[in-house]
Motif scaffolding. Structure first.
Motif, PDB file in Angstrom:
ATOM      1  N   PHE A 108       1.266  -1.331   0.317  1.00 55.48           N
ATOM      2  CA  PHE A 108       0.577  -0.242  -0.184  1.00 55.48           C
ATOM      3  C   PHE A 108       0.699   1.168   0.208  1.00 55.48           C
ATOM      4  O   PHE A 108       0.716   1.923  -0.850  1.00 55.48           O
ATOM      5  CB  PHE A 108      -0.543  -0.280   1.076  1.00 55.48           C
ATOM      6  CG  PHE A 108      -2.046   1.071   1.091  1.00 55.48           C
ATOM      7  CD1 PHE A 108      -2.982   0.824   0.923  1.00 55.48           C
ATOM      8  CD2 PHE A 108      -1.589   2.546   1.724  1.00 55.48           C
ATOM      9  CE1 PHE A 108      -3.871   2.042   0.648  1.00 55.48           C
ATOM     10  CE2 PHE A 108      -2.200   3.605   2.372  1.00 55.48           C
ATOM     11  CZ  PHE A 108      -3.393   3.035   0.766  1.00 55.48           C
ATOM     12  N   ILE A 109       2.198   0.866   1.114  1.00 51.27           N
ATOM     13  CA  ILE A 109       2.957   2.634   0.951  1.00 51.27           C
ATOM     14  C   ILE A 109       3.460   2.967   0.043  1.00 51.27           C
ATOM     15  O   ILE A 109       3.604   3.575  -1.249  1.00 51.27           O
ATOM     16  CB  ILE A 109       3.980   2.223   1.893  1.00 51.27           C
ATOM     17  CG1 ILE A 109       3.163   2.451   3.322  1.00 51.27           C
ATOM     18  CG2 ILE A 109       5.082   3.117   1.750  1.00 51.27           C
ATOM     19  CD1 ILE A 109       3.643   1.972   4.459  1.00 51.27           C
ATOM     20  N   ALA A 110       3.925   2.140  -0.745  1.00 52.01           N
ATOM     21  CA  ALA A 110       4.468   1.682  -2.442  1.00 52.01           C
ATOM     22  C   ALA A 110       3.697   1.959  -3.334  1.00 52.01           C
ATOM     23  O   ALA A 110       4.021   2.706  -3.928  1.00 52.01           O
ATOM     24  CB  ALA A 110       5.193   0.883  -2.953  1.00 52.01           C
ATOM     25  N   ALA A 111       2.693   1.338  -3.339  1.00 54.42           N
ATOM     26  CA  ALA A 111       1.274   2.224  -3.848  1.00 54.42           C
ATOM     27  C   ALA A 111       0.795   3.524  -3.734  1.00 54.42           C
ATOM     28  O   ALA A 111       0.713   4.387  -5.013  1.00 54.42           O
ATOM     29  CB  ALA A 111       0.179   1.142  -4.193  1.00 54.42           C
ATOM     30  N   HIS A 112       1.059   4.540  -2.872  1.00 53.61           N
ATOM     31  CA  HIS A 112      -0.015   5.612  -3.077  1.00 53.61           C
ATOM     32  C   HIS A 112       2.002   6.704  -2.030  1.00 53.61           C
ATOM     33  O   HIS A 112       1.540   7.580  -2.094  1.00 53.61           O
ATOM     34  CB  HIS A 112      -0.321   5.492  -1.235  1.00 53.61           C
ATOM     35  CG  HIS A 112      -1.643   4.436  -1.724  1.00 53.61           C
ATOM     36  ND1 HIS A 112      -2.023   2.809  -1.377  1.00 53.61           N
ATOM     37  CD2 HIS A 112      -2.937   5.074  -2.784  1.00 53.61           C
ATOM     38  CE1 HIS A 112      -2.767   2.861  -2.792  1.00 53.61           C
ATOM     39  NE2 HIS A 112      -3.727   4.180  -2.589  1.00 53.61           N
ATOM     40  N   MET A 113       2.962   6.415  -2.038  1.00 53.38           N
ATOM     41  CA  MET A 113       4.185   7.214  -1.243  1.00 53.38           C
ATOM     42  C   MET A 113       4.202   8.584  -1.943  1.00 53.38           C
ATOM     43  O   MET A 113       4.441   9.447  -1.969  1.00 53.38           O
ATOM     44  CB  MET A 113       5.006   6.264  -1.344  1.00 53.38           C
ATOM     45  CG  MET A 113       6.355   7.379  -0.498  1.00 53.38           C
ATOM     46  SD  MET A 113       8.033   6.692  -0.523  1.00 53.38           S
ATOM     47  CE  MET A 113       7.592   4.654   0.374  1.00 53.38           C
TER      48      MET A 113
END
Length: 159
Positions: A151-156
């Motif tokens: 999730f972090i990788a997709a939204h950072m």
């Protein structure tokens, strides 16, 4: 980039959602992201209580802690969060039903947390509460950890 606001939701807010809250807070600290994270339940069973002792044990096994106190999701959560992440299909459908109000625009995107795992068989984070062993809690922890990292990788850099 504006800080994201994320709410994790499961049925009782005693196992999966407080675990996800703790895991996400850990990774946000690692990545130095100033996002807001909380968790809630669809039912009132655990309002005012600490997470289940098995949840706390799995967190401790992985060097994490929690200071979460159980709460029930509120109407305002749909306006106050960017993402509301459900643990399973039942949670997802109930959240989608609660969010339906044709006269209002909702801010939150309601999704399965497990959608951030590429393996379809792992996208549902099963409720370990009625498990007789720690295995269900450890499995949920691994799924939650991978989902949060993805999730972090997709939204950072996108939101």
């Amino acid at each position: 980039m504006k800080p994201l606001k994320i709410l994790f939701v499961c049925i009782g807010n005693t196992c999966r959602s407080p675990m996800a809250e703790s895991v996400m807070k850990h990774w946000l600290e690692e990545y130095d992201l100033n996002w807001k994270v909380d968790s809630a339940g669809l039912r009132t069973w655990n309002v005012g209580r600490k997470p289940n002792e098995r949840c706390i044990k799995v967190l401790e096994e992985n060097g994490l802690t929690t200071d979460h106190v159980g709460r029930q999701i509120s109407t305002m959560d749909f306006y106050n969060y960017d993402y509301i992440l459900a643990m399973d299909e039942h949670n997802l459908h109930e959240l989608q039903t609660l969010a339906k109000d044709p006269s209002q625009e909702r801010c939150a995107k309601i999704e399965l947390l497990g959608k951030y795992i590429d393996r379809p068989e792992d996208q549902i984070i099963r409720d370990p509460y009625f498990s007789n062993s720690m295995g269900g809690f450890r499995c949920a922890f691994l799924q939650i950890t991978e989902s949060c990292q993805n999730f972090i990788a997709a939204h950072m850099y996108t939101d």
